[in-house]
Design an enzyme around this catalytic site. Structure first.
Site, PDB file in Angstrom:
ATOM      1  N   SER A  13     -24.351  44.797   0.197  1.00 55.73           N
ATOM      2  CA  SER A  13     -23.050  44.122   0.265  1.00 55.73           C
ATOM      3  C   SER A  13     -22.836  43.457   1.622  1.00 55.73           C
ATOM      4  O   SER A  13     -21.788  42.886   1.881  1.00 55.73           O
ATOM      5  CB  SER A  13     -21.921  45.130   0.004  1.00 55.73           C
ATOM      6  OG  SER A  13     -22.043  46.250   0.868  1.00 55.73           O
ATOM      7  N   ASN A 100     -17.725  56.638   1.852  1.00 53.86           N
ATOM      8  CA  ASN A 100     -16.662  56.482   0.854  1.00 53.86           C
ATOM      9  C   ASN A 100     -15.273  56.458   1.472  1.00 53.86           C
ATOM     10  O   ASN A 100     -14.436  55.622   1.121  1.00 53.86           O
ATOM     11  CB  ASN A 100     -16.762  57.600  -0.192  1.00 53.86           C
ATOM     12  CG  ASN A 100     -18.047  57.499  -0.991  1.00 53.86           C
ATOM     13  OD1 ASN A 100     -18.767  56.506  -0.888  1.00 53.86           O
ATOM     14  ND2 ASN A 100     -18.341  58.522  -1.782  1.00 53.86           N
ATOM     15  N   THR A 145      15.832  20.359 -17.687  1.00 53.64           N
ATOM     16  CA  THR A 145      15.382  21.446 -18.556  1.00 53.64           C
ATOM     17  C   THR A 145      14.493  20.768 -19.594  1.00 53.64           C
ATOM     18  O   THR A 145      14.744  19.597 -19.941  1.00 53.64           O
ATOM     19  CB  THR A 145      16.558  22.158 -19.262  1.00 53.64           C
ATOM     20  OG1 THR A 145      17.248  21.202 -20.071  1.00 53.64           O
ATOM     21  CG2 THR A 145      17.533  22.780 -18.259  1.00 53.64           C
ATOM     22  N   HIS A 146      13.465  21.460 -20.041  1.00 61.75           N
ATOM     23  CA  HIS A 146      12.491  20.865 -20.979  1.00 61.75           C
ATOM     24  C   HIS A 146      11.886  19.577 -20.433  1.00 61.75           C
ATOM     25  O   HIS A 146      11.510  18.699 -21.215  1.00 61.75           O
ATOM     26  CB  HIS A 146      13.138  20.580 -22.342  1.00 61.75           C
ATOM     27  CG  HIS A 146      13.995  21.694 -22.860  1.00 61.75           C
ATOM     28  ND1 HIS A 146      13.519  22.709 -23.652  1.00 61.75           N
ATOM     29  CD2 HIS A 146      15.312  21.972 -22.657  1.00 61.75           C
ATOM     30  CE1 HIS A 146      14.501  23.552 -23.932  1.00 61.75           C
ATOM     31  NE2 HIS A 146      15.595  23.121 -23.337  1.00 61.75           N
ATOM     32  N   LYS A 273      -5.779   3.367  -5.879  1.00 65.57           N
ATOM     33  CA  LYS A 273      -5.220   4.695  -6.150  1.00 65.57           C
ATOM     34  C   LYS A 273      -5.089   5.583  -4.930  1.00 65.57           C
ATOM     35  O   LYS A 273      -5.947   5.594  -4.061  1.00 65.57           O
ATOM     36  CB  LYS A 273      -6.092   5.423  -7.192  1.00 65.57           C
ATOM     37  CG  LYS A 273      -5.839   4.896  -8.585  1.00 65.57           C
ATOM     38  CD  LYS A 273      -6.349   5.851  -9.628  1.00 65.57           C
ATOM     39  CE  LYS A 273      -5.361   6.983  -9.852  1.00 65.57           C
ATOM     40  NZ  LYS A 273      -5.839   7.911 -10.868  1.00 65.57           N
ATOM     41  N   ASN A 275      -4.421   9.599  -4.779  1.00 63.27           N
ATOM     42  CA  ASN A 275      -4.250  10.751  -5.666  1.00 63.27           C
ATOM     43  C   ASN A 275      -3.726  11.969  -4.912  1.00 63.27           C
ATOM     44  O   ASN A 275      -4.100  12.187  -3.770  1.00 63.27           O
ATOM     45  CB  ASN A 275      -5.587  11.096  -6.326  1.00 63.27           C
ATOM     46  CG  ASN A 275      -6.105   9.946  -7.171  1.00 63.27           C
ATOM     47  OD1 ASN A 275      -5.325   9.272  -7.845  1.00 63.27           O
ATOM     48  ND2 ASN A 275      -7.402   9.712  -7.121  1.00 63.27           N
ATOM     49  N   GLU A 280      -2.924  19.025  -6.470  1.00 59.79           N
ATOM     50  CA  GLU A 280      -3.690  19.374  -7.679  1.00 59.79           C
ATOM     51  C   GLU A 280      -4.595  20.584  -7.428  1.00 59.79           C
ATOM     52  O   GLU A 280      -4.753  21.447  -8.295  1.00 59.79           O
ATOM     53  CB  GLU A 280      -4.547  18.183  -8.126  1.00 59.79           C
ATOM     54  CG  GLU A 280      -3.720  17.004  -8.618  1.00 59.79           C
ATOM     55  CD  GLU A 280      -4.607  15.784  -8.823  1.00 59.79           C
ATOM     56  OE1 GLU A 280      -5.013  15.542  -9.969  1.00 59.79           O
ATOM     57  OE2 GLU A 280      -4.909  15.087  -7.841  1.00 59.79           O
ATOM     58  N   TYR A 307     -15.469  58.229  -6.303  1.00 68.32           N
ATOM     59  CA  TYR A 307     -16.104  56.963  -5.969  1.00 68.32           C
ATOM     60  C   TYR A 307     -17.206  56.602  -6.959  1.00 68.32           C
ATOM     61  O   TYR A 307     -17.978  57.458  -7.395  1.00 68.32           O
ATOM     62  CB  TYR A 307     -16.694  57.024  -4.547  1.00 68.32           C
ATOM     63  CG  TYR A 307     -17.395  55.734  -4.161  1.00 68.32           C
ATOM     64  CD1 TYR A 307     -16.666  54.671  -3.645  1.00 68.32           C
ATOM     65  CD2 TYR A 307     -18.763  55.559  -4.365  1.00 68.32           C
ATOM     66  CE1 TYR A 307     -17.288  53.466  -3.327  1.00 68.32           C
ATOM     67  CE2 TYR A 307     -19.397  54.367  -4.050  1.00 68.32           C
ATOM     68  CZ  TYR A 307     -18.651  53.318  -3.529  1.00 68.32           C
ATOM     69  OH  TYR A 307     -19.265  52.134  -3.216  1.00 68.32           O
ATOM     70  N   GLN A 312     -17.823  48.522  -5.208  1.00 71.19           N
ATOM     71  CA  GLN A 312     -18.279  47.537  -4.222  1.00 71.19           C
ATOM     72  C   GLN A 312     -17.916  46.114  -4.677  1.00 71.19           C
ATOM     73  O   GLN A 312     -17.826  45.202  -3.869  1.00 71.19           O
ATOM     74  CB  GLN A 312     -19.794  47.677  -4.043  1.00 71.19           C
ATOM     75  CG  GLN A 312     -20.391  46.750  -3.019  1.00 71.19           C
ATOM     76  CD  GLN A 312     -21.809  47.174  -2.664  1.00 71.19           C
ATOM     77  OE1 GLN A 312     -22.027  48.233  -2.085  1.00 71.19           O
ATOM     78  NE2 GLN A 312     -22.792  46.361  -3.033  1.00 71.19           N
ATOM     79  N   LYS A 315     -14.682  43.540  -3.330  1.00 76.08           N
ATOM     80  CA  LYS A 315     -14.478  42.798  -2.083  1.00 76.08           C
ATOM     81  C   LYS A 315     -14.429  41.287  -2.193  1.00 76.08           C
ATOM     82  O   LYS A 315     -13.511  40.649  -1.651  1.00 76.08           O
ATOM     83  CB  LYS A 315     -15.561  43.187  -1.070  1.00 76.08           C
ATOM     84  CG  LYS A 315     -15.345  44.585  -0.552  1.00 76.08           C
ATOM     85  CD  LYS A 315     -16.512  45.074   0.272  1.00 76.08           C
ATOM     86  CE  LYS A 315     -16.476  46.580   0.323  1.00 76.08           C
ATOM     87  NZ  LYS A 315     -16.543  47.227  -1.027  1.00 76.08           N
TER      88      LYS A 315
HETATM   89  N1  ARG Z   1     -20.805  49.247   0.245  1.00 82.92           N
HETATM   90  C1  ARG Z   1     -20.096  50.293  -0.352  1.00 82.92           C
HETATM   91  C2  ARG Z   1     -18.830  49.787  -1.062  1.00 82.92           C
HETATM   92  O1  ARG Z   1     -18.417  48.762  -0.738  1.00 82.92           O
HETATM   93  C3  ARG Z   1     -19.693  51.304   0.670  1.00 82.92           C
HETATM   94  C4  ARG Z   1     -19.562  52.689   0.140  1.00 82.92           C
HETATM   95  C5  ARG Z   1     -20.901  53.150  -0.285  1.00 82.92           C
HETATM   96  N2  ARG Z   1     -20.878  54.507  -0.706  1.00 82.92           N
HETATM   97  C6  ARG Z   1     -21.900  55.026  -1.364  1.00 82.92           C
HETATM   98  N3  ARG Z   1     -21.799  56.269  -1.714  1.00 82.92           N
HETATM   99  N4  ARG Z   1     -22.952  54.326  -1.700  1.00 82.92           N
HETATM  100  O2  ARG Z   1     -18.302  50.416  -1.945  1.00 82.92           O
END
Ligand code: ARG
Length: 452
Positions: A13, A100, A145-146, A273, A275, A280, A307, A312, A315
């Site tokens: 990640s 975690n 309205t509408h 034009k 735009n 938009e 967990y 992951q 994010k």
């Molecule tokens: N990269 C992991 C996440 O975003 C971090 C936590 C990882 N924990 C694990 N037990 N592998 O969730």
């Protein structure tokens, strides 16, 4: 470029969680200091660790940090670098901690900052709305309205409607902060940690008003991200409606307003034009923000405690939501600030299409006719005017009198201005009400700017 499809890249990640480096380091520093205070590691060790963490942060700020996918995520990248710098003592930092509770902490710290930025940007849009409203005091536009012209309203009243939406958006983000501002550290992998840690002092150092009450919950809940994204989805909905109005208002069909050229682009084949691309795109980007909310809801829905690595996936959508919302708020504030209205044209439109018919009915009510009956009379009057191809104010008094003997000369003085002025209720569009609302809005922004 495409990454290789191997397990190492699949589970990594670092490409996207590197943006959590400040939060990760701040959390580690607070953790190391607490470990020393509690006698779990020595003071010297803590100092070695925190000094090295500061220098790692410097490398990152300067873009010199050797991020590597071999180290999976931001936590391992930093720990590996720490080892390179200070050797085995680096390994003591992870005492009484798990990735975690660490990632949960990083995300909560990041969310707090994101909420502060979002609140500031929302207020920036409110300021733009107030300024443009003040610059166009007294401008009357047709209210719809509408998407049919309905009754005249003050432009200020219309702009302040968005101020109210944004104010509620701020409330939603503040509520979200209330629940995300909780320290999860000390939850360990899932069950808590077997060391005499002092969670309260870490919370205090990192500015969290509360610590989490249940370790299983703390490592596995992401509802604070969901709340941010839900609030963002609603805020984007508001921006999208505003963007749509800007597209309409600045079209040749409406021609009520113009936006500065820097918020438009030319067409590659049609030289004439301009735009409204920025508006938009605000409207269009609403889609991805909704998508990210649905994405995370779906990621979370089937996960047993606690967990799971699925999380992951929380994010990228979240970061993109923050980036997109902040960018769109900035763009909308800029467009709103630059809006210039053609007050003659909007006034003409506000009086066209029999928008004053309700006022004529109210006139009859003033003479003692029940509203329903007055409504019927005026609807026949409007049909008649339509058949003559005339607006109401082009009819003579004798025309009016064919529909009710109660009409007198003053009925012909009904105008967009009298119509607007008549709606003198709290929340209505009468100039004095709107002026008071505008003052309230300005005061609210200024008070917030002072306390920031
Ligand atoms: N990269 C992991 C996440 O975003 C971090 C936590 C990882 N924990 C694990 N037990 N592998 O969730």
């Amino acid at each position: 470029m495409n990454q290789p499809n191997d397990v190492k890249h699949f589970v990594a990640s670092i490409a996207f969680d590197k943006r959590l480096y400040r939060e990760d380091i701040a959390g580690s520093v607070a953790h190391a200091r607490m470990l020393a205070r509690q006698g779990i590691i020595s003071l010297r060790e803590a100092e070695t660790i925190t000094t090295a963490l500061a220098s790692i942060q410097g490398e990152m700020e300067r873009g010199e940090f050797p991020f590597s996918v071999d180290q999976e995520d931001i936590h391992m990248n930093i720990e590996a670098r720490l080892f390179e710098k200070i050797g085995p003592v680096a390994g003591k930092l992870h005492t009484a901690r798990s990735r975690n509770d660490q990632i949960a902490l990083d995300l909560r710290l990041y969310t707090r900052k994101a909420i502060a930025d979002t609140l500031r940007a929302l207020r920036g849009l409110q300021r733009a709305l107030v300024e443009t409203a003040e610059r166009h005091r007294g401008v009357i536009i047709p209210g719809y309205t509408h998407l049919r012209r309905a009754q005249p309203v003050l432009l200020t009243h219309h702009l302040l409607a968005y101020f109210e939406m944004v104010e509620r958006d701020k409330g939603r983000f503040r509520d979200c902060l209330e629940r995300s501002d909780v320290l999860p550290l000390g939850s360990g992998a899932l069950a808590g940690v077997p060391y005499p840690v002092d969670r309260q002092s870490v919370a205090q150092e990192l500015g969290f008003p509360r610590i989490s009450a249940n370790s299983l919950d703390a490592v596995s809940d992401r509802d604070f991200l969901l709340e941010y994204q839900a609030a963002a989805a609603i805020a984007m909905l508001h921006l999208s409606r505003l963007a749509e109005e800007i597209v309409l208002w600045t079209s040749a069909e409406f021609a009520f307003a113009t936006i500065p050229p820097e918020f438009t682009t030319g067409s590659s084949i049609m030289p004439q034009k301009r735009n409204p691309d920025v508006a938009e795109l605000v409207r269009g980007k609403t889609g991805r923000v909704y998508g990210h909310l649905m994405g995370l809801l779906t990621v979370m829905k089937g996960l047993p405690l606690s967990y799971n690595r699925d999380m992951q996936e929380d994010k990228e959508g979240f970061f993109d939501t923050v980036d997109t919302l902040l960018a769109c708020l900035e763009m909308c504030a800029g467009m709103v600030k630059g809006l210039e209205f053609d007050r003659r044209r909007t006034l003409k439109a506000a009086e066209a299409d029999y928008t004053l018919a309700t006022d004529v009915a109210d006139y009859l009510v003033g003479k003692g006719i029940p509203f329903r009956e007055a409504h019927g009379i005026v609807s026949r009057l409007v049909s008649y005017a339509l058949s003559q191809g005339k607006p109401l104010n082009a009819l003579g008094l004798e025309d009016y009198r064919r529909f009710s003997p109660l009409f007198e000369e003053d009925v012909r003085r009904i105008s967009a201005r009298t119509s607007v002025a008549a709606r003198h209720v709290p929340g209505g569009t009468a100039p004095r009400q709107v002026a008071a609302a505008l003052r309230r809005a300005r005061r609210l922004i200024e008070r917030e700017e002072l306390t920031e």
